[in-house]
Design a protein around this motif. Sequence first.
Motif, mmCIF file in Angstrom:
data_model
loop_
_atom_site.group_PDB
_atom_site.id
_atom_site.type_symbol
_atom_site.label_atom_id
_atom_site.label_comp_id
_atom_site.label_asym_id
_atom_site.label_seq_id
_atom_site.Cartn_x
_atom_site.Cartn_y
_atom_site.Cartn_z
ATOM 1 N N TYR A 11 0.822 -1.218 0.000
ATOM 2 C CA TYR A 11 0.000 0.000 0.000
ATOM 3 C C TYR A 11 0.853 1.264 0.000
ATOM 4 O O TYR A 11 0.451 2.287 -0.549
ATOM 5 N N TYR A 12 2.058 1.200 0.609
ATOM 6 C CA TYR A 12 2.951 2.342 0.583
ATOM 7 C C TYR A 12 3.456 2.609 -0.829
ATOM 8 O O TYR A 12 3.753 3.747 -1.194
ATOM 9 N N VAL A 13 3.542 1.607 -1.646
ATOM 10 C CA VAL A 13 3.979 1.761 -3.030
ATOM 11 C C VAL A 13 2.786 2.099 -3.933
ATOM 12 O O VAL A 13 2.876 2.939 -4.837
ATOM 13 N N LEU A 14 1.654 1.442 -3.691
ATOM 14 C CA LEU A 14 0.473 1.622 -4.540
ATOM 15 C C LEU A 14 -0.104 3.039 -4.442
ATOM 16 O O LEU A 14 -0.496 3.616 -5.459
ATOM 17 N N ALA A 15 -0.180 3.607 -3.251
ATOM 18 C CA ALA A 15 -0.776 4.933 -3.060
ATOM 19 C C ALA A 15 -0.034 6.009 -3.850
ATOM 20 O O ALA A 15 -0.671 6.792 -4.571
ATOM 21 N N PRO A 16 1.305 6.110 -3.795
ATOM 22 C CA PRO A 16 1.993 7.137 -4.596
ATOM 23 C C PRO A 16 1.865 6.897 -6.096
ATOM 24 O O PRO A 16 1.795 7.857 -6.872
ATOM 25 N N ILE A 17 1.822 5.641 -6.514
ATOM 26 C CA ILE A 17 1.662 5.361 -7.944
ATOM 27 C C ILE A 17 0.303 5.859 -8.425
ATOM 28 O O ILE A 17 0.198 6.508 -9.471
ATOM 29 N N LEU A 18 -0.756 5.564 -7.672
ATOM 30 C CA LEU A 18 -2.087 6.033 -8.047
ATOM 31 C C LEU A 18 -2.181 7.558 -7.994
ATOM 32 O O LEU A 18 -2.815 8.176 -8.853
ATOM 33 N N ALA A 19 -1.539 8.160 -6.991
ATOM 34 C CA ALA A 19 -1.540 9.621 -6.903
ATOM 35 C C ALA A 19 -0.787 10.232 -8.080
ATOM 36 O O ALA A 19 -1.145 11.313 -8.560
ATOM 37 N N GLY A 20 0.237 9.568 -8.575
ATOM 38 C CA GLY A 20 0.978 10.063 -9.735
ATOM 39 C C GLY A 20 0.227 9.859 -11.041
ATOM 40 O O GLY A 20 0.421 10.602 -12.004
ATOM 41 N N LEU A 21 -0.608 8.851 -11.094
ATOM 42 C CA LEU A 21 -1.383 8.605 -12.307
ATOM 43 C C LEU A 21 -2.497 9.627 -12.503
ATOM 44 O O LEU A 21 -2.887 9.902 -13.631
ATOM 45 N N TRP A 22 -3.002 10.182 -11.418
ATOM 46 C CA TRP A 22 -4.116 11.124 -11.512
ATOM 47 C C TRP A 22 -3.764 12.361 -12.356
ATOM 48 O O TRP A 22 -4.515 12.705 -13.270
ATOM 49 N N PRO A 23 -2.634 13.044 -12.116
ATOM 50 C CA PRO A 23 -2.310 14.194 -12.988
ATOM 51 C C PRO A 23 -2.109 13.792 -14.445
ATOM 52 O O PRO A 23 -2.473 14.540 -15.357
ATOM 53 N N LEU A 24 -1.546 12.613 -14.674
ATOM 54 C CA LEU A 24 -1.377 12.153 -16.044
ATOM 55 C C LEU A 24 -2.719 11.920 -16.715
ATOM 56 O O LEU A 24 -2.898 12.246 -17.892
ATOM 57 N N LEU A 25 -3.640 11.361 -15.978
ATOM 58 C CA LEU A 25 -4.975 11.130 -16.511
ATOM 59 C C LEU A 25 -5.675 12.452 -16.820
ATOM 60 O O LEU A 25 -6.299 12.600 -17.870
ATOM 61 N N VAL A 26 -5.557 13.414 -15.932
ATOM 62 C CA VAL A 26 -6.168 14.726 -16.161
ATOM 63 C C VAL A 26 -5.540 15.384 -17.381
ATOM 64 O O VAL A 26 -6.235 15.912 -18.256
ATOM 65 N N TRP A 27 -4.222 15.371 -17.476
ATOM 66 C CA TRP A 27 -3.517 16.009 -18.584
ATOM 67 C C TRP A 27 -3.758 15.296 -19.910
ATOM 68 O O TRP A 27 -3.937 15.933 -20.937
ATOM 69 N N GLY A 28 -3.818 13.989 -19.882
ATOM 70 C CA GLY A 28 -3.918 13.236 -21.121
ATOM 71 C C GLY A 28 -5.327 12.982 -21.615
ATOM 72 O O GLY A 28 -5.547 12.822 -22.815
ATOM 73 N N VAL A 29 -6.315 12.933 -20.716
ATOM 74 C CA VAL A 29 -7.672 12.569 -21.130
ATOM 75 C C VAL A 29 -8.675 13.704 -20.882
ATOM 76 O O VAL A 29 -9.345 14.158 -21.799
ATOM 77 N N TYR A 30 -8.765 14.147 -19.640
ATOM 78 C CA TYR A 30 -9.826 15.084 -19.279
ATOM 79 C C TYR A 30 -9.620 16.477 -19.855
ATOM 80 O O TYR A 30 -10.573 17.131 -20.270
ATOM 81 N N LEU A 31 -8.414 16.970 -19.876
ATOM 82 C CA LEU A 31 -8.149 18.307 -20.402
ATOM 83 C C LEU A 31 -8.449 18.407 -21.898
ATOM 84 O O LEU A 31 -9.122 19.359 -22.325
ATOM 85 N N PRO A 32 -8.021 17.455 -22.738
ATOM 86 C CA PRO A 32 -8.406 17.539 -24.157
ATOM 87 C C PRO A 32 -9.921 17.455 -24.377
ATOM 88 O O PRO A 32 -10.464 18.145 -25.240
ATOM 89 N N GLN A 33 -10.605 16.631 -23.584
ATOM 90 C CA GLN A 33 -12.067 16.551 -23.718
ATOM 91 C C GLN A 33 -12.713 17.883 -23.344
ATOM 92 O O GLN A 33 -13.667 18.319 -23.992
ATOM 93 N N ALA A 34 -12.213 18.516 -22.305
ATOM 94 C CA ALA A 34 -12.768 19.809 -21.890
ATOM 95 C C ALA A 34 -12.517 20.876 -22.958
ATOM 96 O O ALA A 34 -13.389 21.707 -23.220
ATOM 97 N N GLU A 35 -11.341 20.850 -23.576
ATOM 98 C CA GLU A 35 -11.045 21.820 -24.631
ATOM 99 C C GLU A 35 -11.948 21.607 -25.848
ATOM 100 O O GLU A 35 -12.429 22.567 -26.445
ATOM 101 N N GLU A 36 -12.190 20.362 -26.212
ATOM 102 C CA GLU A 36 -13.090 20.067 -27.332
ATOM 103 C C GLU A 36 -14.515 20.522 -27.021
ATOM 104 O O GLU A 36 -15.201 21.085 -27.884
ATOM 105 N N ALA A 37 -14.961 20.270 -25.798
ATOM 106 C CA ALA A 37 -16.307 20.693 -25.404
ATOM 107 C C ALA A 37 -16.416 22.215 -25.433
ATOM 108 O O ALA A 37 -17.435 22.765 -25.863
ATOM 109 N N TRP A 38 -15.376 22.918 -24.973
ATOM 110 C CA TRP A 38 -15.377 24.381 -24.978
ATOM 111 C C TRP A 38 -15.463 24.914 -26.411
ATOM 112 O O TRP A 38 -16.238 25.819 -26.700
ATOM 113 N N ASP A 39 -14.653 24.343 -27.307
ATOM 114 C CA ASP A 39 -14.690 24.766 -28.703
ATOM 115 C C ASP A 39 -16.056 24.511 -29.326
ATOM 116 O O ASP A 39 -16.583 25.341 -30.074
ATOM 117 N N SER A 40 -16.661 23.380 -29.007
ATOM 118 C CA SER A 40 -17.992 23.043 -29.519
ATOM 119 C C SER A 40 -19.044 24.035 -29.019
ATOM 120 O O SER A 40 -19.898 24.492 -29.786
#
Length: 166
Positions: A11-40
């Motif tokens: 759990y000491y290893v898993l928690a930081p890995i999951l916390a590090g994946l969250w910004p990558l997920l936001v940057w790689g998936v959610y931000l482009p979707q939000a930009e497309e929705a804004w343009d639309s």
Amino acid sequence: MRDIYRNPIFYYVLAPILAGLWPLLVWGVYLPQAEEAWDSEQKLYGEATASIVEILDKDPDRLMIVDETKSLGRFAYAEAVDRAVNLCRIPSSNYRLSTGSTVTSGGKESQQARVNLIDVSIVQAAQFLSTIQSMWVNLSCERIRLTKKAGMPDLWDMDVTFQYSF
């Protein structure tokens, strides 16, 4: 395999890995979707604005606003319906009005009326409903029934029940 779940190091290893994946997920998936929705949404806003301007160019009477400073006096269905019908250019032979008696309930008075519009276009019917309700705030539409005339492209009968609270 069960022992790995019981080991706290997992759990000491898993928690930081999951916390590090969250910004990558936001940057790689959610931000482009939000930009497309804004343009639309921006594109739809531009199209809607152009449509509104076009409608107002073709029908400037839609901007006709009832003068708020002019006193409309005590409410009477005959006067209210007559004024709205005249503003919508509906001939007096194409409507009938029947009113009910004033009812007092819980210290408030209300009165119902039934308006039948005959041989009107759908634009006139909608304009009548919008006009009469914008002129009288306490007037509510209880029921509407539209009946299309057979064989006619835009000829309708409209039966509307109103209730006005004094």
